[in-house]
Design an enzyme around this catalytic site. Structure first.
Site, PDB file in Angstrom:
ATOM      1  N   HIS A 161      -2.758 -25.585   5.341  1.00  0.00           N
ATOM      2  CA  HIS A 161      -1.317 -25.523   5.596  1.00  0.00           C
ATOM      3  C   HIS A 161      -1.021 -24.313   6.472  1.00  0.00           C
ATOM      4  O   HIS A 161      -1.522 -23.213   6.205  1.00  0.00           O
ATOM      5  CB  HIS A 161      -0.553 -25.431   4.278  1.00  0.00           C
ATOM      6  N   LYS A 556      12.553 -27.432  -2.828  1.00  0.00           N
ATOM      7  CA  LYS A 556      13.473 -27.801  -1.744  1.00  0.00           C
ATOM      8  C   LYS A 556      14.426 -28.908  -2.193  1.00  0.00           C
ATOM      9  O   LYS A 556      15.541 -29.035  -1.685  1.00  0.00           O
ATOM     10  CB  LYS A 556      12.655 -28.251  -0.519  1.00  0.00           C
TER      11      LYS A 556
END
Length: 890
Positions: A161, A556
């Site tokens: 990532h 999120k």
């Protein structure tokens, strides 16, 4: 406000540094490295650069210490006064300075660890495996504690990532500087060695300054594999067996090394690098094969060299150390397979049977690396069997020190890494599987996507045959929302091999990411274990099951507070379900590096997990800058593994499980209030009309996607009209760059207000591990924010309502966190951490002011006008620098 004279500036900087109470050795390192950087800037060929850097540095320190609007305005005016070219140079200078400060801080940590090592009280450290074993044994007895120690697993999984902002060339330069700092420490003050070390450091800092800080293009997945391999080569290969050795030394005392170890290898290293294709079109089946081949090359090269080195030292005469019958039989077998080499080795070692065997074993390992089928080992188990024959022979001959010394460490390395090094895991989105499966079942011609999905499964089979069953086989399904999402993988495997083929061994792992998916997890698991392929795999593994939990998207989705509570509840329910059904559960925590993505100290997080959710097994993702921070230095890596392993051992102790259970029951009402109030507050922001484009305007979110951090795209779609397609990493990264860190704390202040009972919340902080971990992480996140700088970012959006919402929540959250933790300011109860943040803050401010200048100019450009490349470069340079200063990206 007037500009300070040179004398006043020197005095201000000196007083500021003294107030931070930096340890003298570290202060000396920072001063020396800073002086060398200053010399490099003076010699850079850019007249006045050093003076401009000092002007901005002094101004931001003054603005940070007296907090007057005039002081802040003067610092901003200096940043705005530079030409773009000079601002570029100043940003690079501050970034280089952060790399040097980070290095000095890391070096101080290593220095302290080495000073502690070997002290009589070292084993009494409360967070070491040895101390954890003693505490656990006091509760459950020695035999049970030993069994738990021997069955323990710590499984870090390295991912690609894109959260490492600095280039590999920069990281390599910093590692060279770390070596030079060690040499400087070891030299005599004022001597030739000290002068030599400083001269070489000056050369290296000059190289660092002249190295382009930004990657010219995104790395390919295989580049990312090689970056992780550097950590293995430099650290993990030797650090992990050293951890085993230290634990065994502590538990066995003087007898250690002279008898069989009680410690069994408890570290397993996983990797998504080259296997994670969720949203990354550049990771193909071919890349997965190459990733596995690169990893295997590294570990086999290491094992061959280690075996050869050990073989050369085993100069034990047959008279003093007679070989066992099994060893003689092994010699005959190895000699028959490699006659010429055996003859040569026997000639050089005529009466040293153990040496001869290990040298031939080293040749077989090398043949395995070179794919020489006539001589290669079929799998790691055959190598382990040969090494144990040598070990047993040494023990029978009365040489246990040789049996359980370096030879034991080689055995531990083979047991830990096999021939594959990292257990490569595949990840793909459930929607991709559904689309391909529908296509295959329709009988339509196979698309390119379908062929790729099937080829991935065939590749897993190839890797298992080539490197052993542990090399690959875990298949993670992103956004698992039903049992059918998991069953689809087995159906695809049948298509991949055809009616006459045998599918590879697959452990299909659900990844529950959103709030709704976490709540549905127990029901989905109950359904899938009835599926024939799942049921068969459960029985074959002794009813072992792995379940992955996503921290990033859940945060999120509903905000950091509600996400943390939902994750705890999901773990508790899944663990209870597994316990009721006789399943050995491993929860896989998809934690990011930043606090908004589940980051923070792993050991305290482990101790706060629900009862039966750890049970001696802990698996988590390690990403980007976290990989190098935790595993880049051998001493720090060993300490980190020791701390995490200690927490794993103690997490399932009766006292800790009872504490977490009682706290969860006692504060269930508080949790419900926190959940509802924080979610409502979070939704009031992110679901406000126009929030997504406002977020993209007030942060460098769009520009972050231009940084060549990793091969993976920064978002799933092209639009910023919705957060749905925005990945969690740029969501967190962008708020961090704006010095707001919203993803780590937003909603908590309102939630604490809703509870309103200060004594109760202070009591919860002392008694409720989950709450304490949440508050401590938020304190760290808020400590890295800056109200004045945040205001300037928020003003870019021309939405006073949203800006006020953010600033009000920040103020309320900060006030509550300080009151709950005690003291008068953030991190007041963690002085070392507080010092580290304060030491960096004014220097980060300098870069933030340069970034604001570039971002404001880019945002104010006429619509449709071409982007100014110099402004864009300045912005990206400042992004890299702020990431280095805050030691956070995504």
């Amino acid at each position: 406000m007037r500009e300070l004279t040179q004398t006043e500036a020197i005095d201000l900087v000196g007083r500021y540094e003294a107030e931070q109470a930096i340890p003298e050795q570290m202060r000396s390192d920072v001063r020396m490295l800073g002086t060398l950087l200053g010399q490099v800037l003076r010699e850079s060929g850019s007249p006045g650069l050093y003076e401009d850097v000092e002007r901005l540095r002094t101004a931001t320190i003054q603005a940070y210490t007296d907090e007057t609007p005039e002081a802040f305005a003067r610092a901003a005016a200096i940043a705005d006064s530079f030409t773009i070219a000079r601002a570029d140079e100043v940003a690079r200078a501050f970034t280089a300075y952060f790399h040097l400060v980070n290095l000095a801080e890391e070096h101080q940590r290593v220095r302290i660890l080495r000073e502690r090592d070997g002290r009589p009280d070292r084993e009494q450290a409360t967070d070491s495996v040895a101390a954890a074993f003693v505490r656990l044994a006091a509760e459950v007895g020695d035999d049970t504690a030993l069994r738990r120690l021997q069955n323990m697993r710590f499984h870090p999984v390295f991912t690609a990532h894109p959260t490492e902002a600095r280039r590999r060339a920069v990281s390599t330069s910093i590692r060279r500087l770390a070596t030079l700092l060690e040499q400087h420490d070891a030299s005599l003050r004022g001597g030739a060695d000290e002068r030599r070390a400083q001269r070489r450091m000056l050369e290296e800092i000059d190289t660092l300054w002249r190295t382009a800080p930004l990657r010219p293009e995104k790395p390919a997945p295989t580049d990312e594999v090689r970056a992780v391999m550097a950590v293995f080569d430099d650290t993990l290969y030797t650090a992990v067996p050293h951890v085993y050795r230290r634990v065994d030394d502590a538990l066995q005392g003087p007898a250690a090394g002279g008898r069989a170890p009680v410690v069994r290898p408890f570290v397993r290293v996983g990797s998504w690098v080259g296997g994670d294709r969720d949203g990354n079109p550049f990771v193909t089946a071919s890349v997965t094969r190459k990733a596995s081949a690169i990893a295997s090359e590294h570990v086999l090269l290491g094992l061959a060299r280690t075996a050869s080195r050990i073989g050369r030292t085993l100069t034990l005469d047959a008279t003093t150390t007679p070989p066992s019958d099994a060893l003689l039989a092994l010699w005959q077998r190895l000699k028959a397979a490699d006659e010429d080499a055996a003859k040569d080795i026997a000639k050089r070692s005529p009466d040293e049977p153990h040496r001869r065997i290990v040298l031939l074993i080293a040749r077989k390992i090398e043949a395995t690396r070179a794919r020489n089928a006539d001589l290669a080992y079929a799998d790691p188990e055959h190598l382990l069997a040969d090494l144990r024959v040598v070990q047993d022979s040494l023990v029978q001959a009365g040489a246990p020190r040789q049996a359980y010394g370096h030879l034991q460490q080689l055995l531990w390395q083979v047991e830990t890494y096999g021939f594959h090094l990292t257990e490569l895991e595949v990840r793909q989105h459930s929607a991709v599987h559904a689309k391909v499966l529908a296509e295959l079942e329709s009988g339509a011609p196979r698309s390119e996507l379908a062929e790729e999905v099937l080829d991935v499964i065939r590749t897993v089979g190839f890797l298992q045959e080539r490197y052993g069953p542990r090399a690959a086989g875990r298949y993670i399904v992103s956004f698992t929302q039903s049992a059918e999402d998991l069953a689809a993988v087995h159906k695809l495997a049948a298509f991949a091999v055809g009616p006459d083929g045998t599918p590879p061994v697959l452990d299909v792992i659900p990844l529950f990411e959103t709030f709704a998916d976490l709540q549905a997890a127990p029901r989905i698991l109950a359904e899938i274990v009835e599926h024939p392929e799942f049921a068969a795999r459960l029985e074959a593994t002794g009813r072992r099951l792995e379940v992955m939990l996503g921290y990033s998207d859940s945060s999120k989705d509903v905000g950091p507070v509600a996400a943390n509570l939902a994750l705890y509840e999901a773990q508790a329910k899944i663990a209870a379900w597994a316990d009721e059904n006789g399943i050995e559960l491993t929860l896989f925590h998809g934690r990011g590096g930043a606090l908004g993505r589940g980051g923070g100290p792993a050991n305290s997080a482990i101790m706060a997990q629900p009862p039966h959710s750890v049970d001696g097994r802990f698996k988590l993702t390690e990403q980007g800058e976290v990989i190098f921070a935790r595993y880049g230095d051998p001493a720090i890596a060993m300490r980190h593994i020791d701390q995490v392993a200690a927490a794993i051992l103690l997490a399932s102790s009766p006292s800790n499980e009872q504490r977490n259970r009682a706290a969860a029951e006692k504060y269930a009402g508080v949790a419900a209030t926190l959940d509802a109030a924080s979610r409502e507050r979070f939704f009031s922001l992110v679901k406000a009309p126009g929030f997504a484009p406002w977020f993209a305007r007030v942060t460098p979110m769009e520009e972050i996607g231009l940084l060549a951090l990793g091969s993976r795209p920064a978002r799933r779609g092209l639009s910023v009209e919705s957060l749905e397609d925005l990945r969690a990493i740029p969501w967190v990264f962008a708020w961090t760059q704006a010095r707001i860190n919203l993803a780590g704390w937003f909603g908590l202040g309102t939630a604490l207000d809703a509870v309103g009972d200060e004594p109760l919340l202070q009591q919860a902080y002392q008694e409720w591990p989950l709450f304490r971990t949440l508050i401590d992480n938020v304190a760290m996140s808020l400590a890295k924010t800056d109200d004045r700088i945040a205001l300037h970012y928020l003003e870019l959006g021309d939405r006073d309502d949203l800006a006020a919402l953010v600033r009000d929540e920040m103020r309320v959250t900060r006030d509550w966190v300080v009151r709950i933790t005690g003291g008068t300011e953030l991190l007041g109860n963690k002085p070392v951490l507080q010092r580290a943040v304060k030491m960096r803050s004014p220097y980060v401010d300098a870069l933030s002011l340069l970034q604001l200048r570039a971002l404001r100019a880019l945002r104010d450009a006429p619509e449709g006008a071409p982007v100014d490349p110099e402004l864009q470069r300045l912005l990206l340079l400042s992004v890299s620098g702020v990431a280095a200063g805050l030691q956070n990206t995504g």
